[in-house]
Design a protein around this motif. Structure first.
Motif, PDB file in Angstrom:
ATOM      1  N   SER A 104       0.776  -1.044  -0.157  1.00 26.94           N
ATOM      2  CA  SER A 104       0.052  -0.185   0.076  1.00 26.94           C
ATOM      3  C   SER A 104       0.914   1.224   0.038  1.00 26.94           C
ATOM      4  N   GLN A 106       0.599   5.834   0.436  1.00 26.42           N
ATOM      5  CA  GLN A 106       0.235   6.868   0.850  1.00 26.42           C
ATOM      6  C   GLN A 106       0.773   8.178   0.372  1.00 26.42           C
ATOM      7  N   ASN A 108       1.467  12.063   0.612  1.00 27.21           N
ATOM      8  CA  ASN A 108       0.860  13.147   1.434  1.00 27.21           C
ATOM      9  C   ASN A 108       1.447  14.542   1.051  1.00 27.21           C
ATOM     10  N   ASP A 152      -2.311  -3.211   5.425  1.00 24.47           N
ATOM     11  CA  ASP A 152      -2.855  -1.908   4.681  1.00 24.47           C
ATOM     12  C   ASP A 152      -2.500  -0.883   5.945  1.00 24.47           C
ATOM     13  N   HIS A 154      -2.689   3.850   7.008  1.00 24.25           N
ATOM     14  CA  HIS A 154      -2.529   5.209   6.728  1.00 24.25           C
ATOM     15  C   HIS A 154      -1.901   5.988   7.612  1.00 24.25           C
ATOM     16  N   THR A 155      -1.342   7.209   7.261  1.00 30.88           N
ATOM     17  CA  THR A 155      -0.641   8.043   7.954  1.00 30.88           C
ATOM     18  C   THR A 155      -1.814   8.880   8.691  1.00 30.88           C
ATOM     19  N   ASP A 214      -9.188   3.969   4.203  1.00 35.18           N
ATOM     20  CA  ASP A 214      -8.711   5.401   3.787  1.00 35.18           C
ATOM     21  C   ASP A 214      -9.020   6.328   5.031  1.00 35.18           C
ATOM     22  N   TYR A 215      -8.217   7.381   5.320  1.00 33.84           N
ATOM     23  CA  TYR A 215      -8.360   8.362   6.249  1.00 33.84           C
ATOM     24  C   TYR A 215      -8.163   9.867   5.823  1.00 33.84           C
ATOM     25  N   LEU A 222     -12.317   7.978   9.025  1.00 28.94           N
ATOM     26  CA  LEU A 222     -11.629   6.825   8.680  1.00 28.94           C
ATOM     27  C   LEU A 222     -12.802   5.780   8.391  1.00 28.94           C
ATOM     28  N   LYS A 274     -11.348   5.631  -1.148  1.00 30.79           N
ATOM     29  CA  LYS A 274     -11.040   6.928  -0.895  1.00 30.79           C
ATOM     30  C   LYS A 274     -11.957   7.768  -0.085  1.00 30.79           C
TER      31      LYS A 274
END
Length: 356
Positions: A104, A106, A108, A152, A154-155, A214-215, A222, A274
């Protein structure tokens, strides 16, 4: 911050497009108020041969494609929207600066492309420069062993969110050093609740309920969707509310093997998700596993991906269903330009765009 028993599990009266039977306590959606067919525009890429382009992420003037099974590099950066190749990075290998897998990504900012290596239990950060035609590895974080094999992430503002794969919780907050510091929630399985606790293998349940997540830090939403079945979970991390929503195909189905692992059953569910400022977009497949197996045994070419994008508002109300002329896996959504960039894994032209 654990969610108390008073967490909101939104009921039938909350969703006008949903219903709930007397035997269930999570709301169901049955349809979408609007349906629209979308036709893809194929993107012509610079001389990069993908094997299985699973994910795509776009930030400003750069797009990154993650190739799940590439023999040389897992990650590929391009200019956007021109799609000129910048650099391939994340070299496959066992050396300290190489990757054993890429599961995965991300994106940013141009100096913060994060990638999850599940086999190494490591998250790396990369800085991409279109001017220099380079991608520099600037940080690596080893994940806590209690997270097992994370698939998976997410930051977030001060670390990461990672699903729980042992079946005891739903996800973990992880600090910037990779340490799991707080667990949240449980797997929202109606079937498991009806069985005796000792009859349900928690690891098998966790395997069946593997989510994509996803966040959005701006609104605190989230969202998670299951790879099997048709289940959406929405956590609002700002007000600590929680919603579980079942689709017509219900929760993930599985059989427990002798070794305690989960054997998939039912349908292939969602492929990606998303969360934007206003909506949740989820790629849905819906193929019955038994039909997929039967086609494989007959030597038929199997389609790989989903031909639907479901759109919900941030409270879980069904908004729109897009039907697609290509089967896709990963998506990136830009509501300002009304564009969805997607990956099609079984195609010589695997990057496509839809106008919504």
């Amino acid at each position: 911050m654990k969610y108390p028993l008073s967490i909101l599990l939104i009921g039938i009266s909350y969703l006008t497009a949903c219903s709930s039977s007397p035997d269930s306590h999570f709301p169901r959606y049955s349809d979408f108020p609007k349906t629209k067919a979308l036709s893809a525009q194929v993107i012509n890429l610079d001389t990069i041969l993908f094997r299985y382009p699973f994910r795509v992420a776009v930030r400003d003037s750069i797009a990154v494609v993650m190739d799940l099974h590439n023999m040389d590099h897992y990650l590929h950066a391009f200019t956007y929207p021109g799609w000129k190749h910048i650099a391939s990075f994340g070299r496959r290998g066992e050396a300290p600066q190489e990757m054993l897998s890429a599961i995965s990504i991300q994106f940013n900012s141009l100096d913060s492309l994060w990638a999850l290596d599940a086999n190494k239990m490591e998250i790396t950060r990369w800085k991409i420069s279109s001017t220099n035609g380079s991608a520099e590895r600037v940080e690596e974080i080893k994940l806590d062993k209690k997270l097992v094999r994370s698939l998976d992430f997410h930051t977030m503002e001060s670390g990461f969110l990672v699903p729980d794969y042992m079946g005891e919780h739903r996800f973990w907050e992880v600090d910037g050093n990779g340490k799991a510091i707080q667990n949240h929630g449980t797997i929202p399985s109606e079937a498991a609740e009806e069985e005796e606790e000792e009859e349900t293998s928690r690891p098998a349940l966790a395997q069946a309920w593997r989510p994509f997540m996803d966040y959005n830090p701006d609104n605190g939403i989230l969202a998670m969707v299951t790879q099997l079945g048709e289940t959406l979970e929405i956590y609002n991390l700002k007000d600590s509310t929680h919603l579980v929503l079942y689709g017509p195909n219900g929760e993930p189905e599985f059989k427990t093997a002798r070794d305690g692992s989960g054997v998939p059953d039912g349908i292939m569910g969602f492929n990606d998700i998303k969360v934007t400022d206003k909506y949740i977009y989820a790629v849905f497949q819906g193929m019955k596993l038994k039909d997929d197996l039967a086609a494989y045994k007959q030597g038929k070419e199997l389609e790989d991906g989903g031909r639907f994008i479901y759109v919900f508002d941030l409270k879980g109300n069904p908004v729109q269903k897009y039907t697609l002329d290509h089967a896709i896996h990963g998506i990136d959504v830009n509501e300002k330009t009304n564009t969805i960039v997607a990956t099609e894994v079984k195609s010589d032209d695997p990057i496509i765009e839809f106008k919504i």
